[in-house]
Each structure stands twice: as C-alpha cells, then as structure tokens.
Design a protein around this motif. Structure first.
Motif, PDB file in Angstrom:
ATOM      1  N   TYR A 135     -15.324  14.050   3.814  1.00 35.71           N
ATOM      2  CA  TYR A 135     -15.437  12.608   4.091  1.00 35.71           C
ATOM      3  C   TYR A 135     -14.132  12.083   4.677  1.00 35.71           C
ATOM      4  O   TYR A 135     -13.038  12.494   4.267  1.00 35.71           O
ATOM      5  CB  TYR A 135     -15.714  11.834   2.804  1.00 35.71           C
ATOM      6  N   ILE A 136     -14.260  11.144   5.600  1.00 30.21           N
ATOM      7  CA  ILE A 136     -13.100  10.386   6.046  1.00 30.21           C
ATOM      8  C   ILE A 136     -13.046   9.112   5.224  1.00 30.21           C
ATOM      9  O   ILE A 136     -13.966   8.294   5.246  1.00 30.21           O
ATOM     10  CB  ILE A 136     -13.200  10.052   7.547  1.00 30.21           C
ATOM     11  N   GLU A 137     -11.968   8.986   4.461  1.00 27.37           N
ATOM     12  CA  GLU A 137     -11.783   7.785   3.651  1.00 27.37           C
ATOM     13  C   GLU A 137     -11.015   6.736   4.468  1.00 27.37           C
ATOM     14  O   GLU A 137     -10.370   7.055   5.472  1.00 27.37           O
ATOM     15  CB  GLU A 137     -10.994   8.119   2.376  1.00 27.37           C
ATOM     16  N   GLU A 138     -11.090   5.487   4.041  1.00 25.72           N
ATOM     17  CA  GLU A 138     -10.393   4.398   4.714  1.00 25.72           C
ATOM     18  C   GLU A 138      -9.449   3.732   3.722  1.00 25.72           C
ATOM     19  O   GLU A 138      -9.887   3.102   2.758  1.00 25.72           O
ATOM     20  CB  GLU A 138     -11.398   3.381   5.257  1.00 25.72           C
ATOM     21  N   ASN A 139      -8.167   3.900   3.943  1.00 23.48           N
ATOM     22  CA  ASN A 139      -7.179   3.327   3.030  1.00 23.48           C
ATOM     23  C   ASN A 139      -7.100   1.802   3.153  1.00 23.48           C
ATOM     24  O   ASN A 139      -7.382   1.228   4.210  1.00 23.48           O
ATOM     25  CB  ASN A 139      -5.786   3.900   3.309  1.00 23.48           C
ATOM     26  N   ASN A 140      -6.707   1.190   2.064  1.00 23.11           N
ATOM     27  CA  ASN A 140      -6.393  -0.233   2.079  1.00 23.11           C
ATOM     28  C   ASN A 140      -5.140  -0.422   2.942  1.00 23.11           C
ATOM     29  O   ASN A 140      -4.102   0.185   2.669  1.00 23.11           O
ATOM     30  CB  ASN A 140      -6.130  -0.713   0.650  1.00 23.11           C
ATOM     31  N   PRO A 141      -5.205  -1.249   3.994  1.00 20.15           N
ATOM     32  CA  PRO A 141      -4.024  -1.405   4.869  1.00 20.15           C
ATOM     33  C   PRO A 141      -2.809  -1.982   4.148  1.00 20.15           C
ATOM     34  O   PRO A 141      -1.679  -1.816   4.617  1.00 20.15           O
ATOM     35  CB  PRO A 141      -4.531  -2.353   5.966  1.00 20.15           C
ATOM     36  N   ASP A 142      -3.057  -2.619   2.994  1.00 16.33           N
ATOM     37  CA  ASP A 142      -1.946  -3.205   2.246  1.00 16.33           C
ATOM     38  C   ASP A 142      -1.472  -2.334   1.084  1.00 16.33           C
ATOM     39  O   ASP A 142      -0.470  -2.647   0.444  1.00 16.33           O
ATOM     40  CB  ASP A 142      -2.353  -4.581   1.696  1.00 16.33           C
ATOM     41  N   ASN A 143      -2.228  -1.261   0.806  1.00 14.67           N
ATOM     42  CA  ASN A 143      -1.885  -0.404  -0.338  1.00 14.67           C
ATOM     43  C   ASN A 143      -2.532   0.957  -0.138  1.00 14.67           C
ATOM     44  O   ASN A 143      -3.737   1.114  -0.373  1.00 14.67           O
ATOM     45  CB  ASN A 143      -2.355  -1.049  -1.640  1.00 14.67           C
TER      46      ASN A 143
END
Length: 797
Positions: free
Chosen positions: A323-331
C-alpha cells in the motif's frame, strides 16, 4: 647429523600427537548413534534404531517421551541448521556473520514475525497435546545443548549455544511463510513498470490494470530499482533454504496395478547443506508417523503411516499486498485513513553485529503493516510504502495444524486440520489405505472489490482498497476422489475460487501438462513407474516455443554454424539430458530473447525479473507466441521500431556467437553438462577455499532443467553457466500396496554434522534418480547395528 635426526624424530612424534588429537576431536564431534544416554524427564526407556541411511526410528511407550528423544536426535544431527533458522526472522544473523548481514536482519526483523508470534504464544492453551509435545521436543533439544558436543560451526564462528523456546518454533514458521511468498519479488517491479510505462505494458504481461488510478504516471522516466535490488540481495544472502515450487500427485486405486493408492511428492526448495528435511519415524502404542521435518518443527509437513499419507506443494496464492500510505503534511508520524489521521505504531529495533557496534533503527507500522522505506536503506520513493501480509494479520494455528495432520484418524479429521492453515498457502495432498485421494488448496483466501489489481501498489488512504471478505475454507479449490482417479499439483493456476480466479504467482503449465500427459492414459502404475516419472526431464513447452521462434527466423541470413544450431533445436524433443546440445543452445537463445525484449524498459529491474519473479517463466512461451507487442520496440532507439522478427533474429545470432566464444567452434561439444551443474552449499562453505571443500557437497553434473518434472532451477543470466539453485528437496513415494517399503531420497544426506557418516551418503544416488526404503517394519528396523537407548535420568536425592 645427530641434531637433524633428533629434529626429524621429534617432528614425527609431533605429527603422531597432532594426528591422535585430530582423531579424538573428530570422534567427539560425531553424533552418538549407539550406546546409552540419560534424558531428564523421561517416564520410560526410549530406543532409537538408526537405519542404514541415518534415519532414527524412535520407539517409546508414550508420545511425550518419544518427542523428547526426537528433539535430542534432531539436534545432534541438525543443531547448526536450527540455529540459523531461528535467527532469520528475529534479525540475528549479523551476530554470527557480521555486518554483511545487517540489511537482511533489518528487513526480516521488521516484518512483524516475532510480534505476531508473541500474540500467538500468549493465547496458546498449555494443556493441548500439540503444545505439550512441542515442549517435550524443545526439552530434548535443550538437553542435547547441555550434554552433547558443540558443532564445529559454532567453534569456527565463535558462537555460544543458547537454549531454545517456543518462540523459536514460531520464528521458523514465519520464515517458512516468508520464503513461500512471491509478492515481494514481483510487485515492486510491476508497479515500477506501470508507473513509468503505463497500463499497456502490464496488460501484455497478462496483468490487467484498471485505468482509473490515483498513482502518478511519469511515462518513460528511469525505473527506480532500490526496492527490487534490495529484496533480491536479501533473498540471495539468506544462509538457509527458501521454498520454491513442487510437484505432487496421488493416484487412486483405479490408476494403479495393485489397486491401492500411491502418493508421490517432491517439494522444490533451494539446495543447501544440510538438506532441508530431517527424516524420522516415531512409534508408540497409540501413534505412528514416518515424517519429514523442517529444523525446529516438532510435527512433520510430509508424512505417512500405514493408514494415511500426505505431502505438499506451494499454493502460490497472493497473500502479500503493498500500500502507498499518505502522511499527514503537518506530522509525518501520522498517516491518512478514511476516518482521519492515525498515528503510526513505532518500534525501536536493535541489531547486534559481530565485531561491531550495535545498530538501531526505527520501524513505523500502519494498519496495513510495516513501512518498507524504513526497512530498505536508500529507498528513494518518497511515498510511505507498507506491506500487508496475511501471515502476521490473522491468528496462527500452524502448531495445531502440524499436530492434526500427523495425528488424524480419518480423511475428515485431516481435512479439519488443513482448514486451519491461514498462511503460507499450501496445496496439501492426501491418500490413504481406504483408497481415498484428495487435494486441498489450504490458505485463508479473501476478496477485494472487483477489478482491483493486487500486483501493483494499492491506495492505503482511500479505504477502497481494503479486504472486503474472508472466504470460508469450503470455497477453496479442492478435490476429493475425483472422476479422473487422481489429483495433482505443480504450482499451476488452480480452479476458480468462489466464482473467480484467485490471484497469485502461479508457475507456468509446463510441469502440470507433462504430469497429466503421463498419468491420464495409464491405469496400471507401479511404484517403479512413479519413480521413473519423478526423474523425467522432458518439457512439453519448449518445442512449441522453438516452433514459434522458427517462424520468425530468416534462415537465408544464417551462417553454416547457425543453420546447424537451428536444426538441432528443431529436432529436439525437449529433454534436458546431460549429453544433449539443444538445451545449451535453447537457454542461451531464450536469455538473449528476454534481454532484447524486456531489459530496455526494466533496466536494473531486469535482473530481478530473471532471478526471482515467477512471471518471467510464464512469459517465455506467451511472448514467443505473439506477433505484435509493445515490448518489442527498444525505448532507447529513436530511429528504429523493432518487431518480433528483429528481436528473434538478433537474439539467435547473438546466442550462437556467444556459445562459439564460450565453448568453441565444435557444436557437438556444447553439451548440457558442460554448462550445467549443482553444488550444495553450506553457510560456512560459501566462504570458499578449504572451507568449501570441507563443508559443501559437490559440484556435480546433473540431469534436469527449469520447469521439467525433475525440476533443477537456475537463473538465466549473462554468464552462460547455469548453477542449479533449487530442486526436489526429497523425492518420496508412498505405496499402500507395499507400505513397509515405500521409498524416498534426500539430495545429500540425513545429517548436518560434517563428521557423520550420513552427511552426504545419498548424494550420488539422488543424482541417479535412485531411492532408499522408508522402513516401517519393526522386525527389519531392529536389525540395525546402530541402536541408541535413552534412559530416565537418575534423580539425585
């Protein structure tokens, strides 16, 4: 002059002393095959008869005593193998071999095998027979550690012995499950092809892709190979066997001369020394099993008694998804889910390194699984890529499965045990004295939404690419007493599952077609007929590949040598025998063909395509049969549009030129045995030099090739020298019309102790396609000269 004589005399005495010391050392290093030993905790005496091939026949009054003795004898023959096996999943190989194994340890320790084991072990019921016998087995191993000699490998690497726990058993289960999986060898490459070149390229590999996707497309950008190369390096550096393929068939009474079931099985596993299987025969008043066990496994994966027999092949189902996960841009410690951002679980992992400082790394784990970017150094992909593996996601019942399979009293009991397998996926083959035959595709199968292609990266943030349903075992592919009168498996695509074709990494139909072509028309099979069939090396596919190639070859443009080589290919029946020239020409031609077709797009990933991805083997016949393909055109040439004719003719001419330079102008000298060999490598023998001579077995000329029944697999590469990587880890025939004389063979020998007489005593017989008996008759077994008696240890007051 007198001084010289004295020096010579003293030197002679020194040689005698050294010789005596060496003899004493070697005698002390040998396993104990006769005499009496005390074992703590025994209730009654246990007698072990070693037959002429070193197989222990264990006679005890109860199972706990029998398994305690089994643990001891297994350890004295295979402790070094056990040690390596338990260290892989735990990430502890660097403690033995140093910094070269750090990448392997980092990857393996991050897969979650140990963490999943902790959960399983915490929930185990301690009063079950499977648990009690496993603990008895471990106790026997640990008593050998206390009382037995230290294997020479421990001395050479300076390793102290450590006692074993049930965690080690589950670490071996985890490594076994990992080595069965194929997604990690294939999916990263396929995803790179999709993203850099588009759907059309994958669709021609028979991998349909839905066109709506959130993944980026940077067409014809250079393929990133860090992930692909790292996985290949990790697999190559593992010091013990990985599991590859396998053949198995079970003939019902209507197919055999004597009207009884015959089971044949030869699991294909990477060759190593010692061999992967340890044979043993355990007999108590209420239990009997002649089994083949992996290191540190108390219950056999292959086994038979007078009532039933079973074997296995690899199912090759897909049980790993990326899976490609999507990080929180702020954390970046959080990742996106349909319900908002969640925090990664984080772990600090320490790897101990021999003669160096420990290394520490941080592991992040999403709901899908570990983040690969943290496990593979220098992975340039800036997207977090997680690996979801069913083995670590669902409850593990493999200990109970092993017990149930080996202790079943009926086919229904056996089936109930097999149904508990969640991973790795296995084709379990069954036959019994009541004339039943059966095949069960055993794994926890599951469904995603329609049209989702699992061989490329999935979207971890959307919530749309999640498992929707787990299937009941009743929906798995299986057959019981079919009308054909037999069942078989050769890692081929199975029948439909719940009305759809289950995704996987199935191998091409070559072996399956050959097996069915030999079985279907015959109704009077004997044990010897089956033995001959297991040694068969004829491919039904290569003649079709050659025919399709010949249609594209411009014969008029060929030189005299090239025409002669082409004629040899045309006349070839597809048999990989030692003295034939055609296999040498064919395999070099196929290498050139695959290189000229795929390498320009795959670039660095081409080596992985050739060296581990099952899709390569499937594409040989498929691609050669095509007349048009996007893969023909070389993306690096701007003024030429290459077609099939260009690729085939260039490949054939390149192959013949290479062989002339490699083997000389005389085509008759280009025999298969001049380029094809097998060597069983020991983890220490890999160092080369005198250690190779002492510990490795071989090299030998051998008989076989890729995807024939006697499957001796090798990597097609630029060298033109084919070193066998894997093959039948045992050939085994159980005949219920003569159950006391069923047959098997190991590639080298029963013992992993270099000083044992059973270290490599079967190697030559194996190469000739010969067998030795698997004795069940006590009257014959008791005639053995090697008899080891275990007595209950006296309790000190």
């Amino acid at each position: 002059m007198n001084v010289v004589k004295k020096l010579v005399k003293y030197f002679f005495y020194l040689l005698i002393i050294v010789g005596i010391a060496a003899w004493i050392f070697i005698q002390n290093q040998k396993p104990t095959y006769k005499g009496e030993l005390e074992l703590s905790g025994l209730q009654e005496k246990v007698t072990v008869f070693y037959d002429s091939n070193g197989v222990p026949h264990i006679y005890a009054e109860n199972e706990e005593d029998a398994f305690k003795a089994f643990g001891y004898v297994h350890a004295q023959d295979r402790l070094w193998q056990m040690e390596l096996m338990r260290r892989i999943a735990a990430g502890r190989l660097s403690e033995v071999f140093g910094k070269d194994l750090v990448r392997v340890d980092k990857f393996m320790s991050g897969l979650g095998i140990e963490e999943a084991a902790y959960k399983t072990i915490a929930d185990l019921k301690k009063d079950t027979p499977s648990y009690k016998l496993a603990m008895s087995y471990l106790e026997g191993i640990n008593q050998f550690i206390e009382k037995g000699t230290t294997p020479i490998e421990f001395r050479l690497v300076g390793l102290e012995k450590e006692k074993y726990t049930i965690n080690d058993i589950y670490n071996v289960f985890g490594y076994m499950a990992f080595s069965f999986a194929s997604a990690h060898k294939t999916d990263p490459l396929l995803n790179e092809i999709k993203e850099k070149y588009g759907n059309e390229y994958l669709e021609e590999l028979n991998i349909p892709i839905e066109h709506l996707t959130l993944l980026k497309s940077t067409k014809k950008e250079k393929i990133s190979t860090e992930f692909i190369e790292a996985i290949n390096e990790i697999v190559e550096k593992l010091p013990v066997s990985t599991l590859e393929g396998s053949n198995a068939w079970v003939l019902g009474p209507e197919k055999t001369q004597n009207g009884k079931v015959i089971l044949a099985n030869d699991p294909h596993i990477n060759f190593s020394q010692p061999s992967v299987w340890y044979q043993n025969h355990i007999k108590t008043p209420n239990y009997e099993m002649y089994g083949f066990n992996l290191a540190l496994t108390p219950f056999p994966l292959l086994g038979h008694n007078k009532k039933h027999a079973y074997g296995l092949t690899m199912f090759k189902n897909d049980d790993v998804d990326f899976y490609i996960e999507e990080n929180n841009p702020d954390n970046d410690l959080e990742y996106k889910t349909p319900n908002g951002y969640e925090r990664y679980k984080t772990y600090q992992k320490t790897i101990k390194i021999k003669n160096a400082k420990d290394t520490v790394y941080e592991l992040r784990v999403s709901k899908h699984g570990p983040i690969m970017n943290g496990l593979i150094d220098h992975l340039k992909d800036d997207r977090p890529i997680s690996m979801q593996w069913i083995y670590t996601h669902l409850p593990n019942k493999l200990l109970e499965v092993g017990y149930n399979m080996s202790h079943a009293k009926s086919m229904e009991e056996f089936k109930d045990g097999v149904a508990k397998i969640h991973a790795p996926g296995l084709n379990v083959m069954y036959g019994d004295a009541d004339k039943n035959v059966a095949w069960f595709a055993a794994a926890k199968l599951y469904k995603y939404r329609d049209s989702l292609q699992r061989k490329v990266y999935l979207n971890g943030a959307s919530g749309k690419d999640e498992i929707q349903e787990y299937l009941d075992f009743s929906e798995n592919p299986q057959a019981i007493n079919p009308k054909s009168g037999y069942v078989y498996s050769a890692n081929n695509q199975t029948d439909s599952t719940a009305n759809f074709r289950y995704p996987g990494y199935y191998l091409p139909e070559d072996r399956a077609r050959r097996i069915t072509s030999l079985i279907a028309p015959k109704f009077n099979f004997t044990k010897q007929d089956v033995a001959t069939m297991m040694y068969d090396v004829q491919s039904p596919i290569v003649t079709e590949v050659i025919s399709n190639a010949v249609d594209a070859i411009e014969v008029a443009s060929l030189s005299t040598t090239e025409k002669k080589a082409l004629e040899i290919l045309i006349q070839w029946d597809g048999s990989y025998t030692k003295n034939k020239v055609a296999p040498t020409i064919y395999n070099r031609f196929i290498y050139e063909f695959l290189k000229n077709t795929f390498k320009d797009e795959m670039q660095g990933g081409f080596n992985q395509f050739m060296n581990g991805a099952p899709i390569q083997k499937k594409m040989i016949a498929v691609q050669m049969a095509k007349t048009k393909s996007v893969w023909w055109d070389n993306v690096n040439t701007n003024n030429i549009v290459e077609d099939k004719s260009f690729i085939v003719n260039a490949s054939f001419k390149n192959a013949i030129l290479f062989l002339k330079n490699q083997l000389g102008e005389d085509i008759s000298s280009w025999t298969w045995n001049s380029v094809f060999s097998v060597e069983h490598e020991h983890a220490i023998g890999k160092a080369g030099g005198v250690l190779r001579t002492i510990f490795n077995v071989g090299p030998f000329e051998t008989h076989g090739g890729n995807e024939v029944i006697n499957n001796h697999t090798f990597t097609l590469d630029s060298t033109g020298v084919y070193k066998v990587k894997s093959g039948p880890s045992t050939r085994r025939i159980v005949d219920f019309s003569d159950i006391n004389n069923s047959m098997a063979i190991l590639p080298t020998g029963q013992s992993g102790n270099r000083f044992s007489k059973f270290y490599k005593n079967q190697a030559e017989s194996y190469l000739k396609g010969e067998f030795v008996k698997m004795y069940l008759n006590k009257a014959i077994i008791q005639q053995s000269e090697d008899r080891l008696v275990f007595l209950p240890a006296m309790v000190e007051e």
